[in-house]
Every structure is written in C-alpha cells, then in structure tokens.
Write a protein that holds these residues in place. Structure first.
Motif, PDB file in Angstrom:
ATOM      1  N   HIS A 114       0.820  -1.211   0.000  1.00 29.18           N
ATOM      2  CA  HIS A 114       0.000   0.000   0.000  1.00 29.18           C
ATOM      3  C   HIS A 114       0.855   1.263   0.000  1.00 29.18           C
ATOM      4  O   HIS A 114       0.367   2.327  -0.383  1.00 29.18           O
ATOM      5  CB  HIS A 114      -0.927   0.010   1.221  1.00 29.18           C
ATOM      6  CG  HIS A 114      -2.200  -0.750   1.020  1.00 29.18           C
ATOM      7  ND1 HIS A 114      -3.438  -0.208   1.229  1.00 29.18           N
ATOM      8  CD2 HIS A 114      -2.422  -2.025   0.622  1.00 29.18           C
ATOM      9  CE1 HIS A 114      -4.377  -1.101   0.987  1.00 29.18           C
ATOM     10  NE2 HIS A 114      -3.782  -2.229   0.609  1.00 29.18           N
ATOM     11  N   TYR A 115       2.085   1.172   0.439  1.00 31.99           N
ATOM     12  CA  TYR A 115       2.956   2.345   0.595  1.00 31.99           C
ATOM     13  C   TYR A 115       2.247   3.444   1.377  1.00 31.99           C
ATOM     14  O   TYR A 115       2.241   4.619   0.997  1.00 31.99           O
ATOM     15  CB  TYR A 115       3.439   2.844  -0.770  1.00 31.99           C
ATOM     16  CG  TYR A 115       4.328   1.849  -1.474  1.00 31.99           C
ATOM     17  CD1 TYR A 115       5.561   1.490  -0.948  1.00 31.99           C
ATOM     18  CD2 TYR A 115       3.927   1.236  -2.663  1.00 31.99           C
ATOM     19  CE1 TYR A 115       6.376   0.560  -1.580  1.00 31.99           C
ATOM     20  CE2 TYR A 115       4.731   0.300  -3.296  1.00 31.99           C
ATOM     21  CZ  TYR A 115       5.951  -0.025  -2.747  1.00 31.99           C
ATOM     22  OH  TYR A 115       6.753  -0.953  -3.378  1.00 31.99           O
ATOM     23  N   TRP A 119      -5.193   2.328   4.922  1.00 35.71           N
ATOM     24  CA  TRP A 119      -5.795   2.051   3.620  1.00 35.71           C
ATOM     25  C   TRP A 119      -5.371   3.072   2.560  1.00 35.71           C
ATOM     26  O   TRP A 119      -5.412   4.271   2.795  1.00 35.71           O
ATOM     27  CB  TRP A 119      -7.316   2.073   3.728  1.00 35.71           C
ATOM     28  CG  TRP A 119      -7.899   1.030   4.605  1.00 35.71           C
ATOM     29  CD1 TRP A 119      -8.310   1.178   5.899  1.00 35.71           C
ATOM     30  CD2 TRP A 119      -8.131  -0.341   4.271  1.00 35.71           C
ATOM     31  NE1 TRP A 119      -8.790  -0.018   6.390  1.00 35.71           N
ATOM     32  CE2 TRP A 119      -8.700  -0.967   5.420  1.00 35.71           C
ATOM     33  CE3 TRP A 119      -7.926  -1.098   3.120  1.00 35.71           C
ATOM     34  CZ2 TRP A 119      -9.055  -2.303   5.437  1.00 35.71           C
ATOM     35  CZ3 TRP A 119      -8.293  -2.437   3.145  1.00 35.71           C
ATOM     36  CH2 TRP A 119      -8.838  -3.023   4.288  1.00 35.71           C
ATOM     37  N   ALA A 120      -5.024   2.570   1.399  1.00 30.12           N
ATOM     38  CA  ALA A 120      -4.733   3.418   0.241  1.00 30.12           C
ATOM     39  C   ALA A 120      -5.721   3.081  -0.868  1.00 30.12           C
ATOM     40  O   ALA A 120      -5.956   1.910  -1.158  1.00 30.12           O
ATOM     41  CB  ALA A 120      -3.302   3.197  -0.239  1.00 30.12           C
ATOM     42  N   ASP A 121      -6.314   4.114  -1.470  1.00 36.35           N
ATOM     43  CA  ASP A 121      -7.290   3.939  -2.546  1.00 36.35           C
ATOM     44  C   ASP A 121      -7.285   5.206  -3.386  1.00 36.35           C
ATOM     45  O   ASP A 121      -6.520   6.132  -3.093  1.00 36.35           O
ATOM     46  CB  ASP A 121      -8.681   3.627  -1.972  1.00 36.35           C
ATOM     47  CG  ASP A 121      -9.176   4.682  -0.987  1.00 36.35           C
ATOM     48  OD1 ASP A 121      -9.069   5.887  -1.284  1.00 36.35           O
ATOM     49  OD2 ASP A 121      -9.672   4.304   0.088  1.00 36.35           O
ATOM     50  N   GLN A 125      -4.218   8.470  -0.676  1.00 32.04           N
ATOM     51  CA  GLN A 125      -2.897   7.874  -0.929  1.00 32.04           C
ATOM     52  C   GLN A 125      -1.870   8.619  -0.076  1.00 32.04           C
ATOM     53  O   GLN A 125      -0.974   9.296  -0.572  1.00 32.04           O
ATOM     54  CB  GLN A 125      -2.552   7.963  -2.423  1.00 32.04           C
ATOM     55  CG  GLN A 125      -3.408   7.107  -3.330  1.00 32.04           C
ATOM     56  CD  GLN A 125      -3.037   5.634  -3.285  1.00 32.04           C
ATOM     57  OE1 GLN A 125      -1.981   5.251  -2.776  1.00 32.04           O
ATOM     58  NE2 GLN A 125      -3.913   4.785  -3.828  1.00 32.04           N
ATOM     59  N   THR A 126      -2.024   8.486   1.241  1.00 31.76           N
ATOM     60  CA  THR A 126      -1.185   9.218   2.188  1.00 31.76           C
ATOM     61  C   THR A 126       0.149   8.504   2.389  1.00 31.76           C
ATOM     62  O   THR A 126       0.165   7.317   2.747  1.00 31.76           O
ATOM     63  CB  THR A 126      -1.897   9.345   3.542  1.00 31.76           C
ATOM     64  OG1 THR A 126      -3.186   9.925   3.339  1.00 31.76           O
ATOM     65  CG2 THR A 126      -1.089  10.210   4.491  1.00 31.76           C
ATOM     66  N   ASN A 168      -1.742   0.302  -4.209  1.00 36.28           N
ATOM     67  CA  ASN A 168      -3.102  -0.217  -4.138  1.00 36.28           C
ATOM     68  C   ASN A 168      -4.084   0.782  -4.740  1.00 36.28           C
ATOM     69  O   ASN A 168      -4.159   1.926  -4.308  1.00 36.28           O
ATOM     70  CB  ASN A 168      -3.486  -0.486  -2.677  1.00 36.28           C
ATOM     71  CG  ASN A 168      -4.770  -1.274  -2.557  1.00 36.28           C
ATOM     72  OD1 ASN A 168      -4.797  -2.461  -2.888  1.00 36.28           O
ATOM     73  ND2 ASN A 168      -5.840  -0.630  -2.109  1.00 36.28           N
ATOM     74  N   LYS A 169      -4.796   0.329  -5.787  1.00 36.80           N
ATOM     75  CA  LYS A 169      -5.785   1.190  -6.467  1.00 36.80           C
ATOM     76  C   LYS A 169      -5.170   2.549  -6.805  1.00 36.80           C
ATOM     77  O   LYS A 169      -5.616   3.593  -6.353  1.00 36.80           O
ATOM     78  CB  LYS A 169      -7.028   1.368  -5.585  1.00 36.80           C
ATOM     79  CG  LYS A 169      -7.774   0.081  -5.312  1.00 36.80           C
ATOM     80  CD  LYS A 169      -9.005   0.330  -4.455  1.00 36.80           C
ATOM     81  CE  LYS A 169      -9.755  -0.966  -4.196  1.00 36.80           C
ATOM     82  NZ  LYS A 169     -10.914  -0.785  -3.286  1.00 36.80           N
TER      83      LYS A 169
END
Length: 377
Positions: A114-115, A119-121, A125-126, A168-169
């Motif tokens: 996810h880097y 949660w990354a979406d 995308q923090t 991720n996404k």
C-alpha cells in the motif's frame, strides 16, 4: 551379396538414427500449462484469528480457514502490507508469518504494497508518516530501500511472492503529492512513473531468478484504459494489469465489462488479473455496521443477491476472464471472503464488518455454493 549386406546394414543404421531422433523430439517437454489463479484476499485473517472466529464447511463442521479454502481449489492468497500500521495490523511481521502458512499449503502468494500506514485507494494515498516532508529524490530512495528490504526478508524465509503489487488502487497515483496524477497534478505522470520504477527495480534486484511478476492496480475496469495509456511512454517493467470490479461502484453492463477487458489485453499485451471482486449472497446484515452493499439498485440485474446468484455471478466472471484474447485473462482474487460478523465485534475488527453479506461464508459462517467455483475451474 556383400553389397546387399552393406546396403541392409546402412539402412538399418539410418533407420535406427531416424528412430532415435524421433524419440528425442517426442521427449521434448511441452510448455507448462499457464496457472489460472483462483485467489482470495485474506488480509483480515491474522486479525480475525485473534478473536477465534470459527468457519464451517457446508455441513456445519468447523474448519481451519486457510487449509479449507486451499483444499477447495484456492491457489493464490493476497495480503496487504502497511508501512507503519496505524492500528497494529497488516504489519511486515503479520505478513511474514501468514506468508509462511500460505507457502506451506502449496498456494501462491500475492503481496500488496500500500505504501501507506493505512488504507490506500483512489481518494486516499497518504505517504507513511516516516516519509512525509521528504524531497522528491529522498522519497525515491525511500521506496527503493523499503521495497528491497521487505522483499529480501520474504526471500530469506523462503516466502518470495509469486506476484507483487506496486501500490493499491493507484488510479490517482500514490504517495501524494509526490506521485499524484489527479486534479492539479494531472501532468505529474513522470514523477509517479519514477517512483514505480524504483519499486520495481528493488524487486528485480532481489528476485535474481526472475520468478516474481509485477502488477499495477487500477480500481475501475471501465476507466482503466486511460491510466495504462498514460503510463505507456515510460516503458515500465511490469507484467500484470490488476483490476477491481465492484458493480455497486462501476458499470453493471456485462458486455461493457467484457469489452473493456478485451481492449486492455489487445492494446497493452499484458496479462489481466481481476484482483478484487465480490458479490452479495443477501442484502441483509448480521451486525450494526452499515454494509457497502444493501439495495437492489447496487447489484447486477442478471444476478440475484442470493447464494445461487452469487455463484452465478462468479461463473460469469470466470467465463469472461477465460475469454480474454490471447489467454491474457489469468484469474481472479475474491476480496475479504472471510470478513464475517461475529458477536461483540462492533468495536474490534475494523469497527465490525461492513462486508458480511459479500463473504463466501453465510451468517452462520458456513461455506456458500460460490466456493464450488474454486473447485471447478
């Protein structure tokens, strides 16, 4: 007479040599049959196991989840990884421990970077807190060194993933604003590609035998062509286009979905993995948490929100993937088939389950008919 014996001997030798050559050709091993991935994202398992959640087979007998689903045909397990986890879950320690169990079942392993610390979406995308306030050059070094360290640790314990997902996404890029490609950063594709390239370079350097496939992930089948077109000029070294398909958020036109998949395959020549899919077996709920899907206008008209409808949806999905041109459809991964509701979990596992009606286990935690798709394909 001597000439006849000589001629007969020559023909015999020639015949034997021809036969030997034929045998050698027959012994040439055929090309290996490509794997069709029948996967599950089991990232919640390490957390759910802390609460002793019980899963059951169709007869109601308790089962060990991982062993049960692999025996049913699951051959790929996806795990997400957070950098410095905000809630103590999906850490590298969790991933390493569960990856060992995955490999012990003989299944393949997909690692989802996810880097981020959570949660990354596409809308979030923090960057990890540890990477914030870096320069562009510093964050490129950070993603390279972090990726290399993670993959090295997995390789050293003999759990090197078969597939590694870089972000991720990432429709809108990742590591905002360094690799953001959305809104005022719509011309920032070069920076995004540079970050992805560093992550891929780290994987390739560890994976000296070239066993790992690299996947880039977009959350929307219908709009993904634009994303991969924008990346074409950068010639990134990736192998798989990863896609999510959730009908409550995307088109419900089945022909359009199939058409977009076919265009992706023929345009970019990459394998396609439907890396996040799910469908409800009911519109009811089993706890006090709002679910992501709960009304008829969120589902595909062709498939009812019933156990039979869920299975029929999966049958359609598998057929659609297998019909992608040039055998570029390599499989699917069901997201959170295990994220069931259980007593007193409203304040524990991610605040309760918003997903229990899309699991592959019913409200009694018994296996649903859709699991047969894993056995039959």
């Amino acid at each position: 007479m001597k000439y006849f014996k000589f001629l007969l001997l020559s023909l015999t030798i020639t015949s034997c040599n021809s036969s030997d050559n034929t045998i050698e050709e027959d012994l040439t091993p055929p090309d290996p049959t490509p794997v069709f991935y029948k996967g599950m994202d089991l990232s919640f398992q390490s957390e759910l196991e802390d609460h002793s959640v019980t899963y059951r087979d169709v007869n109601g007998s308790p089962v060990d989840l991982l062993n049960y689903v692999t025996n049913k045909g699951t051959n790929l397990v996806r795990l997400k990884l957070w950098h410095t986890s905000q809630n103590g879950e999906n850490t590298l320690s969790d991933v390493k421990a569960y990856a060992t169990r995955i490999k012990n079942t003989g299944s393949n392993f997909l690692l989802d970077f996810h880097y981020s610390d959570f949660w990354a979406d596409p809308g979030t995308q923090t960057p990890p807190v540890a990477w914030q306030n870096m320069t562009d050059e510093e964050i490129r070094i950070a993603i390279y060194e972090y990726t290399k360290d993670v993959v090295t640790q997995l390789k050293n314990q003999n759990t090197l993933p078969e597939i590694i997902q870089i972000g991720n996404k990432t429709d809108s890029g990742f590591l905002w604003n360094y690799g953001k490609v959305w809104d005022e950063f719509s011309n920032n594709w070069g920076n995004y590609a540079a970050l992805v390239r560093e992550a891929i370079r780290a994987v390739r350097e560890v994976d000296t035998e070239n066993k790992v496939k690299i996947m880039l992930h977009h959350s929307n089948v219908e709009h993904s062509i634009y994303f991969f077109t924008e990346l074409e000029p950068f010639a990134l070294d990736y192998d798989i286009i990863g896609l999510s398909y959730y009908p409550q958020y995307q088109t419900k036109d089945l022909n359009l979905v199939a058409n977009k998949l076919n265009i992706l395959a023929t345009t970019f020549g990459k394998d396609i993995l439907m890396v996040e899919v799910a469908y409800p077996f009911t519109l009811q709920w089993d706890d006090n948490q709002n679910n992501y899907i709960g009304s008829l206008n969120q589902i595909i008209p062709e498939f009812s929100p019933t156990p039979e409808g869920q299975k029929a949806y999966m049958e359609w999905l598998v057929t659609t993937i297998k019909n992608i041109p040039e055998n570029h459809g390599i499989g699917f991964c069901y997201w959170a088939p295990d994220w069931v509701s259980f007593p007193n979990n409203d304040t524990s596992v991610s605040g309760g389950s918003a997903w229990e009606n899309q699991c592959l286990f019913d409200f009694d935690h018994k296996a649903l008919p859709a699991l047969d798709i894993f056995s039959n394909n």
